[in-house]
Design a protein around this motif. Structure first.
Motif, PDB file in Angstrom:
ATOM      1  N   THR A 143       0.841  -1.197   0.000  1.00  0.00           N
ATOM      2  CA  THR A 143       0.000   0.000   0.000  1.00  0.00           C
ATOM      3  C   THR A 143       0.873   1.243   0.000  1.00  0.00           C
ATOM      4  O   THR A 143       1.798   1.366   0.811  1.00  0.00           O
ATOM      5  CB  THR A 143      -0.921   0.024   1.236  1.00  0.00           C
ATOM      6  OG1 THR A 143      -1.724  -1.156   1.244  1.00  0.00           O
ATOM      7  CG2 THR A 143      -1.823   1.250   1.213  1.00  0.00           C
ATOM      8  N   GLY A 162      -2.525   7.342  -6.719  1.00  0.00           N
ATOM      9  CA  GLY A 162      -3.730   6.535  -6.829  1.00  0.00           C
ATOM     10  C   GLY A 162      -4.112   6.218  -8.268  1.00  0.00           C
ATOM     11  O   GLY A 162      -3.347   6.424  -9.210  1.00  0.00           O
ATOM     12  N   LEU A 163      -5.342   5.717  -8.420  1.00  0.00           N
ATOM     13  CA  LEU A 163      -5.846   5.311  -9.732  1.00  0.00           C
ATOM     14  C   LEU A 163      -7.210   5.945  -9.991  1.00  0.00           C
ATOM     15  O   LEU A 163      -8.039   6.024  -9.089  1.00  0.00           O
ATOM     16  CB  LEU A 163      -5.994   3.791  -9.802  1.00  0.00           C
ATOM     17  CG  LEU A 163      -4.722   2.955  -9.833  1.00  0.00           C
ATOM     18  CD1 LEU A 163      -5.068   1.482  -9.706  1.00  0.00           C
ATOM     19  CD2 LEU A 163      -3.945   3.204 -11.116  1.00  0.00           C
ATOM     20  N   ASN A 180      -8.500  -0.345 -12.465  1.00  0.00           N
ATOM     21  CA  ASN A 180      -7.912  -1.369 -11.609  1.00  0.00           C
ATOM     22  C   ASN A 180      -7.471  -2.618 -12.369  1.00  0.00           C
ATOM     23  O   ASN A 180      -6.505  -3.280 -11.987  1.00  0.00           O
ATOM     24  CB  ASN A 180      -8.904  -1.774 -10.508  1.00  0.00           C
ATOM     25  CG  ASN A 180      -9.171  -0.634  -9.549  1.00  0.00           C
ATOM     26  OD1 ASN A 180      -8.516   0.404  -9.609  1.00  0.00           O
ATOM     27  ND2 ASN A 180     -10.137  -0.804  -8.668  1.00  0.00           N
ATOM     28  N   ALA A 205      -5.652  -4.842  -7.948  1.00  0.00           N
ATOM     29  CA  ALA A 205      -5.329  -3.479  -7.535  1.00  0.00           C
ATOM     30  C   ALA A 205      -6.600  -2.788  -7.060  1.00  0.00           C
ATOM     31  O   ALA A 205      -7.695  -3.046  -7.575  1.00  0.00           O
ATOM     32  CB  ALA A 205      -4.710  -2.700  -8.688  1.00  0.00           C
ATOM     33  N   SER A 231      -7.952   1.239  -5.352  1.00  0.00           N
ATOM     34  CA  SER A 231      -7.581   2.604  -4.982  1.00  0.00           C
ATOM     35  C   SER A 231      -8.842   3.394  -4.660  1.00  0.00           C
ATOM     36  O   SER A 231      -9.848   3.296  -5.380  1.00  0.00           O
ATOM     37  CB  SER A 231      -6.827   3.280  -6.138  1.00  0.00           C
ATOM     38  OG  SER A 231      -6.595   4.647  -5.860  1.00  0.00           O
ATOM     39  N   THR A 247      -2.674   3.607  -3.583  1.00  0.00           N
ATOM     40  CA  THR A 247      -3.063   2.364  -4.250  1.00  0.00           C
ATOM     41  C   THR A 247      -2.623   1.182  -3.406  1.00  0.00           C
ATOM     42  O   THR A 247      -1.571   1.229  -2.764  1.00  0.00           O
ATOM     43  CB  THR A 247      -2.410   2.261  -5.643  1.00  0.00           C
ATOM     44  OG1 THR A 247      -2.750   3.411  -6.411  1.00  0.00           O
ATOM     45  CG2 THR A 247      -2.852   1.003  -6.380  1.00  0.00           C
TER      46      THR A 247
END
Length: 314
Positions: free
Chosen positions: A228, A233-234, A239, A280, A282, A289
Motif C-alpha cells: 500500500t 492513486g488510480l 484497476n 489493484a 484505490s 493504491t
C-alpha cells in the motif's frame, strides 16, 4: 506466436470486409432485378442484419488495433527514453573523467552514479527480455520451496538501496503469529514481480514515499502480500487495465512518470504462472493504491491441483 495470431486476425477481418462488400453489392442487384416480395424482404432483412453485425465487428477490431498500436508506440518511446537516458549520463561522466582532473571524492561519486545508471539500464533490458519470455511460454521448470517473507524482505532492502530511501520509507510489517509463508515457485520470477510492485509504489509517490507491506495467510491455504502506498492513486475503472501489456494510465500526471508499461503485465503473468492472482484497488486520485498478491502455500491442495491460467496473447 503473437505476431502470427495478429496477422491471422488481420487477414480474417480483411476477408470479412471483402465478403461484406460482396454481400452488399449482391443484395442491391437482387433487389433491383426482382419484384418486391415478402420472401425477398425477409431475405433482405437477414442479409442487412448480417451486414450491420459484420460492420460493427470490423469496426471494433479496427479500434482495438488502433489502441494497440498507440500503446506499442508509447512503449517504444518509453523504452527509448529509458535506454538513452542512462547511456547519455554514463557517457557524460566518462567524458568528464577523461578530460578533467578530479579529486578522489568526486571520482568515487561519479563511479557511484554510473553504477546506478547501469543498474537502471540493466533493469530496463531485463524487463523487456522477461516480458518476451513470459509472453511466449509458461515457465514450469526449477520450482522450489520459497520463504516468501524472506524474499519480500530482500526486495524491500533492494528497493530502499536502489532509490536511496530511508528505512521508514518502505516498512515490512511482521507476519502475524511469526509464521513462515512458504510457496512453490521460481524465486527469480517472484523476485521480479515483488520488485516491480515496490518500484511502482515508489515511482508513483512523487510527493513522498510511504509504503507499507504486509504478509498474511488467507483461508489457511493462501499467502497474501499487500503493498500500500500513499501516492497518486488510480482513476475509476483502471484497476484491471493497468495489468495489460504496454498500458499506461491516461492523464497528465500519470504520463509525466516514465515507464515502459510492462511492469504490472509481468507481475500478473508471473503470479498466474504460480497459480495465484493479483489485484489493484484505490480510493481514487491522490489517495494511494493497494496491490494484493495471492499465492497458494506450498503443500496445499490449491498449490498442487490448481490449473495454470493461460497467458494473455495480445
Amino acid at each position: 506466436m503473437n505476431i502470427t495470431r495478429r496477422r491471422g486476425a488481420i487477414a480474417f477481418f480483411i476477408t470479412l470486409g471483402v465478403i461484406l462488400v460482396g454481400l452488399a453489392v449482391t443484395q442491391s442487384a437482387w433487389i433491383l432485378l426482382n419484384e418486391r416480395t415478402v420472401a425477398l424482404a425477409v431475405l433482405g432483412f437477414i442479409l442487412f442484419s448480417l451486414l450491420i453485425a459484420g460492420v460493427v465487428l470490423n469496426t471494433v477490431f479496427l479500434v482495438r488495433e488502433i489502441r494497440r498500436n498507440e500503446r506499442q508506440d508509447s512503449f517504444l518511446n518509453a523504452v527509448t527514453h529509458e535506454l538513452k537516458t542512462p547511456i547519455a549520463s554514463i557517457r557524460l561522466y566518462l567524458e568528464t573523467l577523461q578530460r578533467r582532473p578530479l579529486d578522489e571524492a568526486q571520482r568515487q561519486q561519479f563511479y557511484t552514479n554510473m553504477l546506478a545508471d547501469s543498474d537502471r539500464l540493466l533493469a530496463t533490458v531485463e524487463q523487456v527480455l522477461k516480458a518476451g519470455q513470459l509472453g511466449q511460454r509458461q515457465r514450469q521448470q526449477n520450482r522450489t520451496t520459497i520463504d516468501l517473507g524472506a524474499l519480500v524482505a530482500e526486495c524491500v532492502a533492494i528497493t530502499r538501496q536502489r532509490h536511496h530511501l530511508p528505512d521508514d520509507a518502505i516498512v515490512l510489517e511482521p507476519i502475524p503469529g511469526d509464521v513462515r509463508l512458504r510457496v512453490l515457485g521460481i524465486a527469480e520470477d517472484l523476485r521480479t514481480a515483488v520488485l516491480n510492485l515496490l518500484d511502482n509504489a515508489v515511482k508513483y509517490s512523487p510527493e513522498g514515499v510511504h509504503v507499507r507491506c504486509s504478509l498474511s495467510i488467507a483461508h489457511y491455504t493462501w499467502a497474501t502480500l499487500r503493498i500500500t502506498d500513499t501516492g497518486i492513486g488510480l482513476p475509476p475503472n483502471q484497476n484491471k487495465r493497468i495489468f495489460r501489456r504496454f498500458y499506461r494510465v491516461p492523464g497528465r500526471t500519470m504520463m509525466r512518470i516514465k515507464g515502459t508499461g510492462l511492469g504490472l503485465f509481468l507481475v500478473r503473468n508471473i503470479v498466474r504462472q504460480h497459480d495465484g492472482e493479483v489485484t489493484a484497488s484505490s480510493p481514487g486520485l491522490n489517495k494511494g493504491t493497494t496491490i494484493t498478491l495471492k499465492l497458494p502455500l506450498a503443500g496445499t491442495k490449491d498449490s498442487a491441483a490448481a490449473p495454470t491460467p493461460s497467458l494473455e496473447s495480445t
